[in-house]
Structures are given as C-alpha cells and as structure tokens.
Design an enzyme around this catalytic site. Structure first.
Site, PDB file in Angstrom:
ATOM      1  N   HIS A  56      47.910  23.668  44.504  1.00 47.79           N
ATOM      2  CA  HIS A  56      47.146  23.097  43.391  1.00 47.79           C
ATOM      3  C   HIS A  56      47.972  23.014  42.116  1.00 47.79           C
ATOM      4  O   HIS A  56      47.466  23.164  41.005  1.00 47.79           O
ATOM      5  CB  HIS A  56      45.886  23.936  43.123  1.00 47.79           C
ATOM      6  CG  HIS A  56      44.872  23.867  44.224  1.00 47.79           C
ATOM      7  ND1 HIS A  56      43.843  22.945  44.264  1.00 47.79           N
ATOM      8  CD2 HIS A  56      44.746  24.602  45.344  1.00 47.79           C
ATOM      9  CE1 HIS A  56      43.123  23.121  45.358  1.00 47.79           C
ATOM     10  NE2 HIS A  56      43.657  24.120  46.036  1.00 47.79           N
ATOM     11  N   ASN A 129      36.406  23.059  45.687  1.00 52.92           N
ATOM     12  CA  ASN A 129      37.112  21.808  45.996  1.00 52.92           C
ATOM     13  C   ASN A 129      36.125  20.661  45.968  1.00 52.92           C
ATOM     14  O   ASN A 129      34.922  20.878  45.836  1.00 52.92           O
ATOM     15  CB  ASN A 129      37.732  21.897  47.406  1.00 52.92           C
ATOM     16  CG  ASN A 129      39.092  22.598  47.414  1.00 52.92           C
ATOM     17  OD1 ASN A 129      39.761  22.685  46.389  1.00 52.92           O
ATOM     18  ND2 ASN A 129      39.490  23.095  48.572  1.00 52.92           N
ATOM     19  N   TYR A 339      43.918  35.450  44.094  1.00 49.86           N
ATOM     20  CA  TYR A 339      43.993  34.693  42.834  1.00 49.86           C
ATOM     21  C   TYR A 339      44.489  35.540  41.678  1.00 49.86           C
ATOM     22  O   TYR A 339      45.432  35.180  40.983  1.00 49.86           O
ATOM     23  CB  TYR A 339      42.623  34.072  42.523  1.00 49.86           C
ATOM     24  CG  TYR A 339      42.331  32.890  43.392  1.00 49.86           C
ATOM     25  CD1 TYR A 339      42.173  33.049  44.773  1.00 49.86           C
ATOM     26  CD2 TYR A 339      42.284  31.613  42.889  1.00 49.86           C
ATOM     27  CE1 TYR A 339      41.953  31.964  45.590  1.00 49.86           C
ATOM     28  CE2 TYR A 339      42.052  30.520  43.700  1.00 49.86           C
ATOM     29  CZ  TYR A 339      41.905  30.713  45.050  1.00 49.86           C
ATOM     30  OH  TYR A 339      41.699  29.631  45.866  1.00 49.86           O
TER      31      TYR A 339
END
Ligand code: HDE
Length: 486
Positions: A56, A129, A339
């Site tokens: 991303h 998404n 993350y």
C-alpha cells in the site's frame, strides 16, 4: 500556515545570509566545512525519504467528517456511532497494494480504504479495502502472498508464474481473484468505489451485550469502473490520475461521500452459521444479515502537506475505542501485531505524537522517551503505575469483554473448505459482458505462465466454482479441462 515573506533561516532558526553560494576559500578555492548552512541542507536532503509502506505504498488522503444518521447505541457504546447527528472528524487514505510509492494509480489491484476517526474516546482506525473479502485467511501466509505480488528477486520484474502458482495452491483465494479480475479491480476513480472493513468485528453495547459486525461504505458517487485498455493508457500518461482526481474534486468543492452501513450478526449465530463467519474469504448473505444504515462520511478538505499528513499517517486495526473489539478472524489477529510494528519501524516509536496521528483527546499514560519524543514526555508527572500520587488510573468499565474459548492450542486451518460456492455465486451474478471481460482478463494474465500444470491447477478451481467459468478460461488458454475434475 504559509511561510511567505518570512526571512530564511537554518533548521536551528538562525537567519541565512546567502542561499545561492557555498562558502569557498576564494572564488576558485575549495568549499569550507564551516559552511554549516550548506552541510545542513545537503545532509537533511539525504534523509528526506522514510521507508515506504511495504504494501500500500502509493496512496492519496483526505480529511472529512462522519455523521451518524441512525443511532447504533443498541449495538455499540462507541460514541462515534451514538446519537443521530453526531459528527466525528476523520482522515482517510486510499491506496493500491502491490505498487511502489511512484507506481501508477490505474492498475488492477485492490484499493486500500483506511479510515482514522478522531473520536472523543481516542482514535478508531478502520483499515479496509474496496473489496469485502481477501485472498487468504491466515496471517501467516501474508508475506509469501505479497512476495508473489511484488518483484521477482532475480529479474526485478513482476512474475505471473509466482502469482498463479501461489493462487492455484491456495484455493481460498478464488473468491477474491474473481473479484479482482472483474470490473471492480479497476475503479474509475477513488470516489467511485465502495469500501469495506472486510473482517468481522465485535460491537459491544453499554450493557456489555456483544454482536458481530461487518462494515460497508457505499459510495454516493455510484460505482464506476475503468476499461482495461483505458486504465493501461492512463497508467502511462498520468500515473497519478486517481490522486489528482481526488485532490481536484475536493479542491473545487465536489466533496465525495459514502454511506456507512453494517451487517449485524447475533453473537450466538457465529457458532452455528453455515460457514465460519470469521473467514475473511467469505461474505455474509445480505438476506441473512441485511444492511443497516449507520451514517455518512464526507471528504471535504485536502491535506496541506502530503508527506506530513499522508506519508506519515499510521493506521492499525488494533486502534480501537470502547464498544468496538476484534473477532477471532486469523487475519485480523495477525494484523493487530503487524501494523503498529510497521509504524514503529517506518515512522518511529512515537508515531502517535505526529499531528496527523495524534488523538484529538488528552493522552494520559506512563509511556516515556523513545526516539523523536516531540511532546513534553510527561513533564514532571508521575511516571509509573500503580502509584499513590494521583496518576492516571484504568477504567475497569472499559475492559475488553470476556469470551469463551475452546479446543486444543494447535496450528490448524479453518475446518470449512468450500472455496467455490461464493466464487461461483459471484461469477453467476455478473452480466454476460462482465463475464466476458473477466475471462479475457484472466486469460490475458495467465497466458505468460510457463508451466501448464499451474494453469491446469487453476482451471480446476475455476471449473469447480462454475463449469462455464472453467471451460471459458481453459478455451482461452487452449487447454482441456483436466479429467479428474469431471
Ligand atoms: Fe494490510 N498492511 N495486512 N491489509 N493494509 C499494511 O501497514 C498486513 C490486509 C491494508 O493507508 C501495512 O502501515 C498483514 C487486509 C491497508 O497506511 C502492513 C495482513 C486488509 C493498508 C500490513 C494484511 C489490509 C495496509 C504496510 C494479513 C483489508 C494501508 C504498511 C494478516 C481488510 C494503510 C503499514 C495506510 C498496510 C500488514 C492484510 C488493508 C505491512 C500482516 C486483509 C488499507 O503492516
């Protein structure tokens, strides 16, 4: 805040006498190391890039607000979803998945749809998404999957053999492959696509009652996709087409908006539903769990500075608020670690202190120090807990809700392996034209694959989803449907 008509300074605030000429010993002499302005400028310039996101990497962001249109306090105590009219500022970052920071926008790829809500109870990140499902359903496979989407370590080129070898050996990918290779794999703009939380999450109300939830952001602009040949042309002519479109739309006041809806599953249903509702390769039937309106998200302000607000933004599925918790979805569980780990590596341990990531509420805890600690680091306040000096205390009413676990601790897959019904349903939902485009896209993507046994393995999956699906791909690749499928 513009810096127009201000005098030029060094990074330490001293006025700069000359920004055109390095200091030299005589006009033809060597440059002097005492030219600190020169040294500082060149040294800082060398350090302008932070590591791009490992996935991303290419993205575009915007600020806006979320407003509740249908009170959800029956299901969740999360204040951002309580009370019609309730407004919460938010920031969104859209992105492609596989491409590098400078890659083209109009490629066939899922699109990231990462929303940071700056709620009165701290930040809530919904990192989804533009697809309601995903290719895999166990986090442990993610690095390998992404390796196949990125560049071959030898040729530094994209490698279709790797892509289809992995997918044909991971049949759980079939649903998302069908989605990606269909029209929605090429959104016309970032404004004309839906967003999804994809995973199943848990909502808990003020009475401690829990339900399962899936998020759907439906674009008010209507879903519009781009023809493959147009996308290829634009990728060459204007690699930043989607970024530019979003920026210009907001700049001229054409604010894109999405309607947030949720599917709600009663807590006990999860343990008797016809497939595992935590399996992120599956969607829940809208007949079983209809969409319920929640509110509206409007993007109405562009970033003032791309690096500060978009490149440095850090989102995590683990950034939660009271009333919103995770489900046992194995992908979501893995993401909770990944993350923040990525943010600590890419932006630094104190990434939450950066303006774009900083909550809009007071932060009171005992975390101290760490690189680039840009606030007062807690000042002289008490720095440990428990303490008898009145330091911040926990709020037991906001403990995560307890839930039952059962079974042996082991490395085990989900026990349902029907990877074909929903992929076939999606194929059969498509119009004849959509199917034709799907088949053309897949045949085009699979043609360069060197080994027929990879192609045949994948054709078997398409066939098991729908015989016509498999037959059309096989025909396009001049291969026969493998015997054992019939
Ligand atoms: Fe990501 N993903 N992901 N992903 N993902 C990252 O975090 C990861 C997955 C998504 O605009 C990374 O800050 C794992 C699903 C978005 O900044 C990283 C797994 C979904 C973004 C990471 C997944 C997503 C990321 C890279 C398998 C949709 C961009 C840099 C368990 C539901 C957010 C970063 C932004 C970014 C890990 C799968 C969406 C490496 C381990 C499923 C939108 O941490």
């Amino acid at each position: 805040m513009s810096n127009a008509n201000k005098h030029l300074t060094t990074g330490t605030g001293a006025p700069v006498g000359d920004n055109q000429n390095s200091m030299t010993a005589g006009s033809q002499g060597p440059t002097l190391i005492q030219d600190v302005h020169l040294l500082e400028k060149l040294a800082h310039f060398n350090r302008e890039r932070v590591p791009e996101r490992v996935v991303h990497a290419k993205g575009a962001g915007a600020h806006g607000y979320f407003e509740v249109t249908n009170d959800m306090s029956k299901y969740t105590k999360a204040k951002l979803f309580n009370g019609v009219g309730k407004r919460t500022p938010m920031f969104i970052r859209f992105s492609t998945v596989a491409g590098e920071l400078g890659s083209a926008d109009t490629v066939r790829d899922p699109r990231g749809f990462a929303v940071k809500f700056y709620t009165e109870e701290g930040n809530y990140d919904l990192v989804g998404n533009n697809t309601p499902i995903f290719f895999i359903r166990d986090a442990i496979k993610f690095p390998d999957f992404i390796h196949t989407q990125k560049r071959d370590p030898k040729t530094h080129l994209k490698n279709p053999n790797a892509v289809w070898d992995f997918w044909s050996l991971s049949p759980e990918s079939l649903h998302q492959v069908t989605y990606l290779m269909g029209d929605r794999g090429l959104p016309a703009t970032l404004r004309h696509m839906n967003g999804y939380g994809s995973h199943t999450f848990k909502w808990v109300n003020a009475e401690g009652e829990a339900v399962w939830v899936k998020y759907h952001f439906k674009t008010d602009q209507g879903v519009k996709n781009m023809a493959a040949d147009v996308a290829g042309k634009i990728a060459g002519e204007n690699p930043d087409y989607h970024t530019e479109d979003l920026f210009n739309a907001i700049e001229k006041g054409d604010f894109p908006a999405w309607r947030l809806q949720v599917q709600i599953m009663p807590f006990e249903d999860a343990y008797k539903y016809r497939f595992d509702p935590f399996d992120v390769t599956k969607v829940w039937s809208h007949k079983d769990y209809p969409l319920i309106d929640v509110g509206r998200m409007v993007l109405n302000r562009n970033p003032e500075n791309y690096f500060a607000e978009v490149e440095q933004a850090t989102f995590s599925p683990g950034t939660l608020v009271p009333g919103i918790e995770v489900s046992p979805d194995k992908m979501l569980q893995g993401r909770i670690f990944a993350y923040s780990d990525a943010h600590r590596y890419r932006v630094g341990a104190n990434h939450n202190l950066l303006p774009i990531n900083r909550p809009k509420v007071e932060v009171n805890n005992y975390q101290r120090d760490g690189v680039m600690r840009s606030d007062n680091n807690g000042g002289g306040s008490i720095y440990y807990e428990p303490n008898s000096y009145g330091g911040p205390k926990e709020a037991p009413e906001h403990k995560q809700t307890a839930f039952q676990v059962s079974g042996a601790a082991e490395q085990v897959a989900y026990d349902q392996n029907d990877h074909y019904t929903q992929a076939g349903d999606l194929y059969r939902l498509m119009s004849p034209d959509e199917r034709t485009r799907l088949v053309e896209t897949i045949v085009g993507a699979m043609k360069p694959v060197e080994k027929d046994d990879i192609k045949l393995r994948q054709i078997k999956h398409f066939y098991k989803a729908d015989p016509e699906y498999g037959e059309r791909i096989a025909k396009g690749l001049n291969l026969a449907i493998p015997q054992e499928v019939n």
